[in-house]
Design a protein around this motif. Structure first.
Motif, PDB file in Angstrom:
ATOM      1  N   SER A 112       0.843  -1.205   0.000  1.00  0.00           N
ATOM      2  CA  SER A 112       0.000   0.000   0.000  1.00  0.00           C
ATOM      3  C   SER A 112       0.871   1.245   0.000  1.00  0.00           C
ATOM      4  O   SER A 112       2.040   1.210   0.377  1.00  0.00           O
ATOM      5  CB  SER A 112      -0.908   0.019   1.235  1.00  0.00           C
ATOM      6  OG  SER A 112      -0.243   0.622   2.329  1.00  0.00           O
ATOM      7  N   PRO A 147       1.662   4.934   1.757  1.00  0.00           N
ATOM      8  CA  PRO A 147       1.503   5.327   3.166  1.00  0.00           C
ATOM      9  C   PRO A 147       0.293   6.242   3.335  1.00  0.00           C
ATOM     10  O   PRO A 147       0.404   7.381   3.731  1.00  0.00           O
ATOM     11  CB  PRO A 147       2.823   6.045   3.486  1.00  0.00           C
ATOM     12  CG  PRO A 147       3.376   6.465   2.182  1.00  0.00           C
ATOM     13  CD  PRO A 147       2.841   5.561   1.122  1.00  0.00           C
ATOM     14  N   SER A 171       5.078   5.378  10.996  1.00  0.00           N
ATOM     15  CA  SER A 171       5.866   6.561  11.344  1.00  0.00           C
ATOM     16  C   SER A 171       4.946   7.609  11.954  1.00  0.00           C
ATOM     17  O   SER A 171       3.723   7.511  11.841  1.00  0.00           O
ATOM     18  CB  SER A 171       6.570   7.130  10.107  1.00  0.00           C
ATOM     19  OG  SER A 171       5.615   7.658   9.209  1.00  0.00           O
ATOM     20  N   GLY A 203       7.535  11.105   8.310  1.00  0.00           N
ATOM     21  CA  GLY A 203       8.543  10.821   9.317  1.00  0.00           C
ATOM     22  C   GLY A 203       9.288   9.539   8.994  1.00  0.00           C
ATOM     23  O   GLY A 203       8.955   8.838   8.043  1.00  0.00           O
TER      24      GLY A 203
END
Ligand code: ADP
Ligand code: MG
Ligand code: ZN
Length: 484
Positions: free
Chosen positions: A163, A165, A206, A216
Motif C-alpha cells: 500500500s 503510506p 511513522s 517521518g
C-alpha cells in the motif's frame, strides 16, 4: 528550553505490505504440490531445493491470480514484465536468492476503498516463498539449542501487495487488512489464514507533527499474525515512537518484531536498502508478455466484491450495516443469501435466519454454509412456510431447521412426518383459549385491567396445550374476542 513545554501532537502514518500465499495446486517454478501441513521436506524437488543446474518454469496460474487480484484492486496491469533475483543468505533459502519482481511489478497504481476512503495500492508483485525454520530443542536460557528446516514452503507462490503510506489510524489499518483478506478470499486466490501464515502483514509505521506534510522515519514491524496483533503492534509502536520524539530523539529506520507476550516491538535488524540485495534480472526466465485478451478473460471471472455488496445491500435489501457485515464477510454466505432472496424470501427475514440460527448451527457443528446439507431452495421454502402461517417461528427453529441442515430433508416432509403444522383452525383453538382463561382467573383479571404483559402468559399456556403448534396470531385474536 522553556519551562512551559507544549506537547507536540503527532499523526500516525501507516503503510502495509501484505504477503498472500496463492492457492495454486503446485509451486511457482516447479511441479511440487503446495500443501500446508504436509510431512516436512516431502514436497520438494531439485528446483525448489535450489540444486545447481536446474531451471525454473513459471506456473501460469500464478500470473492469472496476480492479474485477477490487480484488477480487483483497480490496478494497471503491465504488458511486459520480468522477474528479478533478490540475493540474500539465510538457511531457509536454499538458492541463496529469491526470485521476485523488482522494477517491473505486474500490477501498480491501484486502490482499496476502505469505508469510503481510497487507500492507494502502490504495487503488486509475484515472488516465491522461502522455507521455514523450526527452532527446536530446549535451552531455557538461550531459547532453542538447534533449528530444523522444512523446505516444503520454498517456491510457494506469493503476491506482495504494497500500500501507499495513506493509512492514518489503527482502525483504518485493521479495516484495510480485513477488507483485503476478504477480497482475496472472494477471488479464491488465497485462503487468508493469518494464523497459518498464508496471509502475512508487515506494518510500516511513522509519526509526524499534525499538519506536517513531510513523512517521518518509519519502522517496519514483522511477525504480525492476527488482526488483534496488528492493532496491538501499531499501538505499541506509536507509543514507542512518541516517547522517542517527545524526549528529543530520532526514530531510526529499522525492522522490528512484535512480541506477543510483552506486547512490545523489539529491534530485529537495521533496515536493508534495495542495493543490499544486488537485484538483477532473472536470467533463467523469459520476460512475460501479457495480452489484453487474457486480461479481459480474467476480468470476466471476478465476482461482485464485498465492498460493492456493502454499498448495494442497503439499497436492494434494506439491511443495516451490522447485518451486512456478517453476511458479506464470506462470499459463500453472501451468495447463498442472495440466492435465497431470488427464490422469493423476505430479505430481512432471510438475513435474520442466516445470521441467527443458521450461523449458530454452523458454528456448533464446525462447518460452513456450503458444506451444510441445506440448499437455498430449502431455506427459502422454510421461510415461505412461516410467512404463510403453516408453521410458526419457534417450531421452525426448534424442530425443522436442524434437520434440514444436517440431513437435507425438505421442510414439507418434516412438517408432515412430525405433524408440525400450525393449528390455525379457530374452532380447535377456541376451546384451548377458553380453558386457559378459565383456569387462571387472577391473570385474567389483570389482563382485563389492561395489563398487556400477562397476554404473553396466556399465549404461552395455549402453546403448551398444543405442543407449540398454535398459531400465535390466532390465539391473540381469540383472546381479544373473549375479552370483548
Ligand atoms: P521495503 O521493502 O523497503 O519495506 P517497500 O516499498 O516494499 O519497501 O514498502 C514500503 C512500505 O512502507 C509501503 O507500504 C509504504 O506505504 C510504507 N511507507 C513508506 N514510507 C513510510 C512512512 N514514512 N511511514 C509509514 N509507512 C511508510
Ligand atoms: Mg518492506
Ligand atoms: Zn519443487
Amino acid at each position: 528550553m522553556t519551562l512551559t513545554q507544549t506537547k507536540t501532537e503527532y499523526e500516525v502514518v501507516i503503510g502495509l505490505e501484505v504477503h498472500a500465499q496463492l492457492k495454486t495446486k503446485t509451486k511457482i517454478f516447479c511441479n511440487c504440490p503446495v500443501d500446508f501441513g504436509a510431512e516436512p521436506n516431502t514436497n520438494v524437488c531439485p528446483v525448489c531445493l535450489g540444486m545447481p543446474g536446474v531451471l525454473p518454469v513459471l506456473n501460469k496460474q500464478v500470473v492469472a491470480y496476480a492479474i485477477k487480484t490487480g484488477l480487483a484492486l483497480g490496478c494497471e496491469i503491465v504488458k511486459h514484465c520480468k522477474f528479478d533475483r533478490k540475493q540474500y543468505f539465510y538457511p531457509d533459502l536454499p538458492k541463496n536468492y529469491q526470485i521476485s519482481q523488482y522494477d517491473q511489478p505486474i500490477c501498480s497504481n491501484g486502490f482499496l476503498d476502505v469505508n469510503g476512503k481510497k487507500i492507494g495500492i502502490q504495487r503488486i508483485h509475484m515472488e516465491e516463498d522461502a522455507g521455514k525454520l523450526v527452532h527446536a530443542g530446549s535451552d531455557r536460557l538461550h531459547g532453542s539449542d538447534y533449528s530444523l528446516v522444512d523446505y516444503n514452503r520454498t517456491g510457494t507462490p506469493l503476491l506482495e501487495i504494497v500500500s501507499l503510506p495513506d493509512i492514518r489510524s489503527i482502525e483504518e489499518a485493521r479495516d484495510y487488512a480485513q477488507l483485503l483478506r476478504s477480497i482475496l478470499r472472494y477471488l479464491d486466490v488465497c485462503d487468508g489464514n493469518l494464523e497459518e501464515g498464508s496471509m502475512r502483514c508487515d506494518v510500516n509505521v511513522s509519526l509526524r507533527p499534525v499538519g506536517s506534510s513531510i513523512l517521518g522515519t518509519r519502522s517496519e514491524i514483522k511477525n504480525v499474525n492476527s488482526f488483534k496483533s496488528l492493532v496491538r503492534a501499531i499501538e505499541a509502536e506509536i507509543e514507542r515512537q512518541t516517547e522517542i520524539l517527545n524526549s528529543g530523539g530520532k526514530v531510526i529506520q529499522e525492522t522490528r518484531l512484535f512480541e506477543e507476550n510483552s506486547g512490545k516491538t523489539v529491534s530485529m535488524r537495521s533496515k536493508e536498502e534495495a542495493h543490499d540485495y544486488r537485484y538483477f534480472p532473472e536470467p533463467d526466465l523469459v520476460p512475460l508478455e501479457i495480452s489484453k485478451e487474457w486480461i479481459n478473460e480474467i476480468k470476466e471471472t471476478i465476482p461482485e466484491l464485498p465492498h460493492n455488496k456493502k454499498i448495494r445491500y442497503p439499497k436492494d435489501y434494506g439491511l443495516n450495516s451490522d447485518d451486512i457485515k456478517v453476511l458479506i464477510e464470506d462470499r459463500n454466505m453472501a451468495e447463498y443469501y442472495e440466492a435465497v432472496i431470488r427464490l422469493g424470501a423476505n430479505p430481512k427475514k432471510a438475513a435474520n435466519w442466516l445470521i441467527g440460527p443458521v450461523t449458530a448451527y454452523l458454528k456448533e457443528h464446525k462447518t460452513d454454509i456450503i458444506n451444510s446439507c441445506m440448499t437455498p431452495v430449502q431455506l427459502a421454502d422454510l421461510l415461505v412456510f412461516i410467512e404463510k402461517g403453516i408453521i410458526n417461528d419457534n417450531i421452525a427453529k426448534a424442530e425443522i431447521l436442524g434437520e434440514i441442515l444436517s440431513n437435507g430433508t425438505n421442510a414439507k416432509e418434516i412438517i408432515e412426518q412430525k405433524g408440525l403444522a400450525q393449528i390455525t383452525d379457530e374452532g380447535a383453538l377456541k376451546q384451548a383459549v377458553k380453558e386457559v382463561l378459565d383456569q387462571n382467573p387472577e391473570q385474567l383479571k389483570q389482563l382485563k385491567e389492561g395489563k398487556e404483559k400477562v397476554r404473553g402468559f396466556f399465549v404461552g399456556q395455549v402453546m403448551k396445550k398444543t405442543d407449540g403448534k398454535a398459531s400465535p396470531n390466532i390465539v391473540n385474536k381469540l383472546i381479544d374476542e373473549f375479552l370483548k
